[in-house]
Scaffold this active site. Structure first.
Site, PDB file in Angstrom:
ATOM      1  N   PHE A   1     -66.805   5.922  33.973  1.00 35.42           N
ATOM      2  CA  PHE A   1     -67.624   7.019  33.467  1.00 35.42           C
ATOM      3  C   PHE A   1     -68.914   6.430  32.897  1.00 35.42           C
ATOM      4  O   PHE A   1     -68.874   5.466  32.137  1.00 35.42           O
ATOM      5  CB  PHE A   1     -66.900   7.800  32.364  1.00 35.42           C
ATOM      6  N   GLU A   2     -70.047   7.025  33.257  1.00 39.26           N
ATOM      7  CA  GLU A   2     -71.346   6.587  32.742  1.00 39.26           C
ATOM      8  C   GLU A   2     -72.096   7.793  32.207  1.00 39.26           C
ATOM      9  O   GLU A   2     -72.377   8.744  32.943  1.00 39.26           O
ATOM     10  CB  GLU A   2     -72.169   5.917  33.847  1.00 39.26           C
ATOM     11  N   GLN A   3     -72.427   7.755  30.930  1.00 39.53           N
ATOM     12  CA  GLN A   3     -73.114   8.854  30.262  1.00 39.53           C
ATOM     13  C   GLN A   3     -74.561   8.459  29.969  1.00 39.53           C
ATOM     14  O   GLN A   3     -74.821   7.391  29.430  1.00 39.53           O
ATOM     15  CB  GLN A   3     -72.417   9.189  28.940  1.00 39.53           C
TER      16      GLN A   3
END
Length: 833
Positions: free
Chosen positions: A324-326
């Protein structure tokens, strides 16, 4: 004392609870019912999540409170960081599962035996391995609260059917550094939303790395640091079905979740079932983010092959790893191309996808059970199952045992080599080599550790890297064959050191064991006079004639500052401490080669080392130098900030190390001072891009031949991380201790240095250099025969040039030997060798 009316008390309670409900609803929605006996993070911490960055110590305190109040939890300390911070993992499940954790863990050992093990799903939720990517650490406070305090029936059912390991901060030292920066630089009465505001622009080395500025998301297989050792041990004990790995990216991005681009990002060692499940999980993430109106993207980027990533290591261990990359606020609030990015918003995205990971796991539990059964079937390696890798070194048992321990830490099967065998002119001796079968339960991890793939067609699809072989990083000899297996290795034998006998003449140390470098530094610290051999020889010992190679250490008894008996006691203690044999000698007359009184033995001076750090310098490379000295060599090192270097008294040092950087802080006068320091006897050691900088500024390379225009166009560029073969002059002091003329090196970008630009070439790339990874045809032509390691005399001093990074991620033992040699023998490495 003033008494509040009942009406006033009720009004205040409603006001406070209303605010609390409003904030909790923002993160969870109004449908979740929480146990009022469990404090929310806001109640415990005294501020709303997203209004400041929570320090690691306060995250730990909240987890301790949850463990104290709830039977759903077990809080385990899995290790300590370099700065002695506790690494906590909160295990959350039903009370019955928590009581039976050891029994469940024991049952899960059958997974490695190829059985289809059902029972509770095991899900690891990992956060903030990069210390300044803190939104997921804040979300981990809320996800812990959710699983501990939520009273909804569907949550209780998930707790009965699963065990959730919430790892709130995978890089406590870096996260604490970042939290201190943001909290110290955020304004009290307004938000600093400009991207150039101090709050959003951390100073060097920033919070991404750990104590030594390493990227811990490149350490899952290498296991260099205590954070990684703790997590890999926990992982291998439980073999989770799923591991989520939460990160942040640039502020102008939205949110990324897997799958990655399948073209070039799927490993041949990983079953397609893994990637199929990955795509099924994506539906759950999309629905969760759609529900709260968040934008996202998939399938466009990110590497899904490198086993050192927290999102990919599970794929090589029978689980499903998810990245996951925010898009980051890098503080509390920041303007972006997509509008205002708030910490609250980024936390909510991380939270809902974390919860959705658990939902997806339960929705696909049969597939997860099937995947582990398929993965750990030894027959999955197909026609290669009957083959094995053999790896060894007849002289450097220390380095060999270090690698075998790494394999055992990953729960791989290793066997003794039963017989001496020669493969490709390399002799693998019994007792000094080991066998690793391809056909074993975790054949995928074996495959990637010994990876030799180099036929990639298109670099644009390869992500961060293409060369992942850990075996090459050791510098040990290895081959694929079908050798006879001996006993299975469960633990490594204690290295035996011969009982040292006193000599009244001299002692010798075989420099081919890498621990001998450590011993040499201890001897220099103790003021022991010693020399090193620049030529091989053979001499009689108590056990008969023995051959000694380049670099052999000679410790004479005469001319020392202490009596013979005191010298013997000191040497015996250091020999046992460093696990290195010393050989007593009673004569200086050699059977063959130079005698011990020859000028071929040269005195070794004590290194006094400086490394430049600070703005303009690559923090990871500077950290690798610091880590080597502090953790490996345990030898003093002075780190001088770039803005102080110009005022430093360089005469206090005889070695200066420059890692990659622009060195714009050095004006012409500063460069001239550095040149004069070298001319007066200093040794400058340059690494990676610092070597190009030194050549361009003619520091030690006054005779540089200018490259033609076509060469200059090919000089720089990019390639994914790959591994290449070099050929080394074993007789040179920089190569002392190496036993093979071929030394693999790793590089992350493309540049080349022509032999016409430097003095004495110690190591050059071969005509067929690619071992593992990718390089374009044009780049390959430029790299062939170019310089990997060189040295040039400059006045009374020297400059040692490494074209690449010999200390890459603290794991390249083969090339680190040459760097340590530069430190040890820097004053004697000129072109006359």
């Amino acid at each position: 004392m003033r008494v509040l009316s009942l009406l006033t008390i009720c009004f205040l309670w409603l006001s406070v609870s209303g605010v609390k409900a409003e904030k909790i609803d923002y993160f969870f929605g109004s449908e979740i019912v929480f146990d009022p006996k469990i404090p929310s993070p806001q109640e415990f911490l005294g501020y709303e999540i997203g209004s400041r960055v929570t320090e690691h110590s306060r995250v730990n305190s909240y987890y301790e409170k949850l463990a104290e109040l709830s039977g759903r939890t077990s809080l385990v300390e899995i290790g300590r960081t370099h700065e002695n911070r506790k690494i906590y993992v909160l295990i959350v499940s039903s009370a019955d599962n928590i009581k039976n954790l050891e029994r469940i863990k024991d049952t899960r050992k059958k997974v490695r035996q190829g059985e289809r093990v059902t029972g509770p799903l095991v899900v690891f939720l990992g956060n903030t391995v990069h210390g300044n990517e803190t939104s997921s650490a804040e979300a981990a406070l809320l996800s812990a609260y959710y699983f501990v305090a939520a009273q909804n029936d569907f949550v209780k059912k998930q707790l009965e059917e699963g065990i959730y390991f919430i790892d709130p901060v995978r890089n406590p030292d870096g996260q604490e550094r970042f939290a201190s920066w943001v909290n110290a630089n955020s304004s009290v009465n307004f938000y600093n939303t400009s991207s150039i505001d101090r709050e959003h622009t951390e100073i060097w080395p920033r919070g991404r790395g750990n104590h030594y500025w390493f990227d811990l998301n490149r350490d899952w297989v290498n296991i260099v640091h205590p954070e990684s050792k703790a997590r890999v041990s926990l992982y291998q004990d439980w073999l989770p079905h799923v591991q989520a790995d939460h990160h942040e990216m640039g502020t102008n991005s939205t949110f990324f979740f897997e799958p990655t681009d399948p073209d070039g990002n799927e490993s041949r060692f990983v079953p397609q079932s893994t990637y199929k499940l990955n795509r099924l999980f994506a539906d759950h993430f999309a629905r969760a983010l759609d529900k709260i109106g968040s934008f996202y993207y998939t399938k466009e980027s990110y590497d899904n092959k490198n086993p050192n990533f927290g999102s990919t290591y599970p794929d090589y261990n029978g689980g499903v790893g998810i990245l996951f990359e925010q898009g980051s606020s890098r503080g509390l609030r920041q303007e972006s191309n997509n509008g205002l990015v708030t910490l609250e918003h980024t936390v909510r995205n991380q939270l809902v996808t974390s919860i959705a990971t658990v939902d997806a796991a339960h929705a696909n539990k049969d597939g997860l059970y099937d995947l582990q059964k398929e993965f750990f079937n030894p027959a999955r390696s197909g026609k290669e199952a009957s083959k094995s890798y053999i790896i060894g070194d007849n002289y450097d048992i220390s380095r060999l045992h270090k690698f075998v321990k790494l394999l055992l830490d990953h729960k791989l099967e290793v066997y003794e080599n039963a017989n001496d065998v020669t493969i490709d002119n390399v002799k693998y001796e019994k007792g000094k080599s080991y066998v690793i079968p391809v056909g074993q339960p975790n054949s995928a991890l074996v495959g990637i550790i010994f990876d030799d793939k180099k036929d990639y067609a298109d670099a644009s699809k390869l992500g961060y890297g293409a060369g992942f072989s850990v075996a090459y990083s050791t510098g040990l000899s290895f081959a694929i064959s079908t050798p006879s297996r001996g006993a299975k290795v469960e633990t490594l034998p204690q290295k035996a050191v011969d009982n040292l006998q006193q000599s009244e003449y001299a002692y010798l140390v075989d420099f081919r064991d890498s621990k001998s470098q450590h011993l040499l530094l201890r001897l220099l610290e103790e003021g022991v006079l010693l020399t090193t051999a620049s030529k091989p020889f053979s001499i009689n010992t108590n056990n008969g004639a023995r051959d000694f190679s380049y670099g052999t250490l000679l410790i004479p008894v005469a001319n020392q500052s202490i009596p013979s008996a005191e010298l013997f006691a000191k040497l015996k203690k250091l020999s046992e401490q460093e696990e290195v044999d010393l050989i007593p000698i009673s004569t200086g007359f050699s059977v063959k080669g130079v005698d011990l009184g020859s000028s071929a033995f040269r005195k070794i001076d004590k290194p006094k080392v400086l490394v430049v750090t600070g703005e303009g310098v690559t923090s990871t490379e500077a950290g690798e130098v610091w880590h080597l000295f502090d953790q490996v060599l345990k030898y003093p090192l002075v780190r001088v900030e770039s803005n102080v270097f110009g005022r430093a008294d360089l005469q206090q040092f005889n070695r200066i190390v420059l890692v990659s950087g622009d060195y714009s802080f050095l004006n012409p006068e500063g460069i001239e001072n550095l040149k004069n320091w070298i001319k007066n006897g200093g040794t400058l050691i340059t690494i990676n891009r610092a070597s190009q900088w030194a050549i361009s500024n003619k520091i030690g390379f006054e005779r540089r031949v200018e490259a033609n225009e076509s060469d200059e166009k090919q000089r720089t560029g990019s390639i994914p991380t790959s591994i290449f073969q070099t050929k080394v002059k074993l007789e040179h002091p920089l190569a002392f201790g190496l036993t093979s003329a071929y030394l693999p090196v790793v590089r992350e970008g493309f540049s080349f240095i022509s032999s016409s630009e430097v003095g004495n070439v110690v190591a050059a790339f071969t005509d067929d250099p690619l071992l593992n990874g990718y390089i374009s045809t044009n780049q390959l032509q430029s790299l062939k025969g170019s310089v990997s390691l060189a040295v040039n005399s400059f006045g009374r001093g020297n400059i040692v040039l490494f074209a690449d990074n010999p200390l890459f991620r603290g794991s390249w033992d083969g090339t680190s030997r040459t760097f340590i040699n530069a430190i040890l023998f820097g004053g004697g490495t000129s072109a006359r060798y």
